[in-house]
Scaffold this active site. Structure first.
Site, PDB file in Angstrom:
ATOM      1  N   SER A   1      -8.081  -4.459   5.948  1.00  9.99           N
ATOM      2  CA  SER A   1      -8.307  -5.521   5.279  1.00  9.99           C
ATOM      3  C   SER A   1      -7.252  -6.841   5.551  1.00  9.99           C
ATOM      4  O   SER A   1      -7.511  -8.000   5.498  1.00  9.99           O
ATOM      5  CB  SER A   1      -8.043  -5.238   3.711  1.00  9.99           C
ATOM      6  OG  SER A   1      -9.124  -4.298   3.272  1.00  9.99           O
TER       7      SER A   1
ATOM      8  N   HIS B   1      -3.857  -7.268   1.871  1.00 11.67           N
ATOM      9  CA  HIS B   1      -4.931  -8.262   2.024  1.00 11.67           C
ATOM     10  C   HIS B   1      -3.908  -9.723   1.726  1.00 11.67           C
ATOM     11  O   HIS B   1      -4.330 -10.698   2.316  1.00 11.67           O
ATOM     12  CB  HIS B   1      -5.604  -8.126   0.507  1.00 11.67           C
ATOM     13  CG  HIS B   1      -6.447  -6.928   0.452  1.00 11.67           C
ATOM     14  ND1 HIS B   1      -5.855  -5.608   0.049  1.00 11.67           N
ATOM     15  CD2 HIS B   1      -7.708  -6.629   0.507  1.00 11.67           C
ATOM     16  CE1 HIS B   1      -6.717  -4.933   0.188  1.00 11.67           C
ATOM     17  NE2 HIS B   1      -7.912  -5.092   0.182  1.00 11.67           N
TER      18      HIS B   1
END
Length: 407
Positions: free
Chosen positions: A281, A346
């Site tokens: 991610s 993230h």
């Protein structure tokens, strides 16, 4: 010019006039002109207009060269070169700038030509051209997906050869899927693999107790929490990453991706110190956030279809994936006292995307070292990396954290 020009000296090449009545310029016969790709052949043509070997010719002579040999050029490339000749305030063209343009080198001359060409663009848009093959339509589609200026899109359309292909994003995706399938077979689980008691024993994922093993700050991307985690990451990095790599090249896109990956694991080691990290991610969010930010910053120039709807879909997908990661992080762990993987990777990827990533995507075929913001954001990124390294060396012992036991 009403007077007849003097006859040239005996030579295998005819003499032509350019600039003034008294000036004689020897040019190559058409049968002697060799393909555009070889720099030496364009140098030979340039030298015909630069008998004193100064490295410069007047814009009038430059236009004459283009008019005589323009048939050897892609029409869109000729359009940019003519725009450069029209707009040159110094009244002369440098040979090295000319070569850089012909070889698509990332240079200031390319930037100048693109900007001037964009202002003077008068022919029909690339989107209006008909009779294109399937591959040409694909290249045109990618150009409209990623580039905000029409002259950029035309230059890319003429220059792209699919050699090399977008190998980085395809390769990294295949490797991630292969590792996931292997782990699925070994663990006999494909959904929420992270809940399996043997999952953390893998040598690839990042674990706070094993942070001295430096490879884990990169290799954690090959481990995913489950098929729901892998699926969304793979879809995003293929739909966004492959077109970006086709336009900007493997070196630039791989830099953004890897920088996002490293920033993700380091962000976890600083802000969520007791949690492990898995998944790609960080790299995916770096690419997607850079692409979305580039669209927003060049909203009027971006001509991709349904861009508002597609941005909304991308943001919903990213939010869903981020929400899943937050839920999983605070869900009771299947193997206490070690928590589930962190979601901070993230956010680390997003920060790389909206800084370094945006600078790269905004400077198509231009040298990054000429951009002041590039050096500013690169310096900030390197300072963060150094800070995180020292944090990992000293902070864990100074804060006397109670880390989960090693797997």
């Amino acid at each position: 010019m009403g007077d007849r020009l003097p006859e040239p000296h005996a030579s295998s090449s005819p003499a032509v006039a350019a600039g003034s009545e008294a000036e004689e310029i020897e040019v190559l016969d058409s049968e002697d002109v060799l393909p555009m790709a070889a720099e030496d052949h364009w140098k030979a043509l340039f030298d015909q207009f630069d008998p004193d070997n100064t490295g410069y010719i007047s814009t009038e002579k430059f236009r004459s060269l283009l008019q005589r040999h323009g048939s050897e050029l892609d029409p869109h490339k000729l359009e940019v070169l003519l725009a450069l000749a029209d707009s040159n305030s110094e009244g002369r063209i440098c040979y090295q700038d000319f070569v850089n343009l012909m070889s698509n080198k990332r240079s200031n001359s390319f930037r100048q030509a693109i900007l001037q060409g964009n202002r003077r663009l008068c022919s029909k848009a690339l989107l209006e051209e008909t009779g294109l093959s399937l591959s040409q339509r694909l290249i045109r589609h990618v150009a409209y997906e990623t580039l905000p200026r029409e002259i950029d899109r035309k230059w890319y359309y003429d220059s792209y050869t699919c050699c090399p292909p977008p190998w980085f994003m395809i390769t990294i995706t295949i490797v991630e899927v292969a590792f996931f399938l292997y782990n699925g077979v070994v663990l006999d689980r494909f959904v929420l693999q992270v809940t399996h008691p043997l999952y953390l024993k893998n040598a690839l994922l990042y674990h706070p107790q094993l942070r001295a093993q430096a490879w884990r700050y990169l290799t954690y991307i090959f481990m995913h929490a489950g098929i729901e985690h892998l699926g969304l990451n793979v879809v995003l990095q293929l739909l966004v990453g492959v077109p970006l790599e086709m336009v900007h090249g493997a070196a630039r896109i791989s830099f953004v991706y890897v920088a996002g990956v490293v920033a993700g694991s380091l962000a976890v080691s600083v802000a969520d110190m007791t949690a492990p990290v898995v998944g790609s991610s960080g790299g995916v969010y770096a690419l997607v956030s850079a692409h979305l930010a580039n669209i927003v910053m060049n909203w009027s120039g971006m001509k991709c279809q349904f861009k508002l709807l597609r941005m909304a879909v991308a943001l919903i997908c990213m939010s869903f994936e981020f929400g899943r990661a937050v839920w999983l992080r605070f869900h009771p762990s299947a193997y206490p006292p070690c928590p589930h993987p962190s979601f901070m990777a993230h956010l680390g990827g997003v920060m790389v995307g909206i800084t370094l990533g945006v600078i790269i995507l905004r400077n198509y075929e231009q040298r990054l070292q000429d951009q002041t913001l590039w050096w500013i954001f690169l310096s900030i990124y390197l300072i963060f990396v150094l800070f995180a390294i020292f944090w990992n060396i000293f902070a864990y012992s100074l804060l006397d954290l109670k880390l989960p036991p090693p797997p």
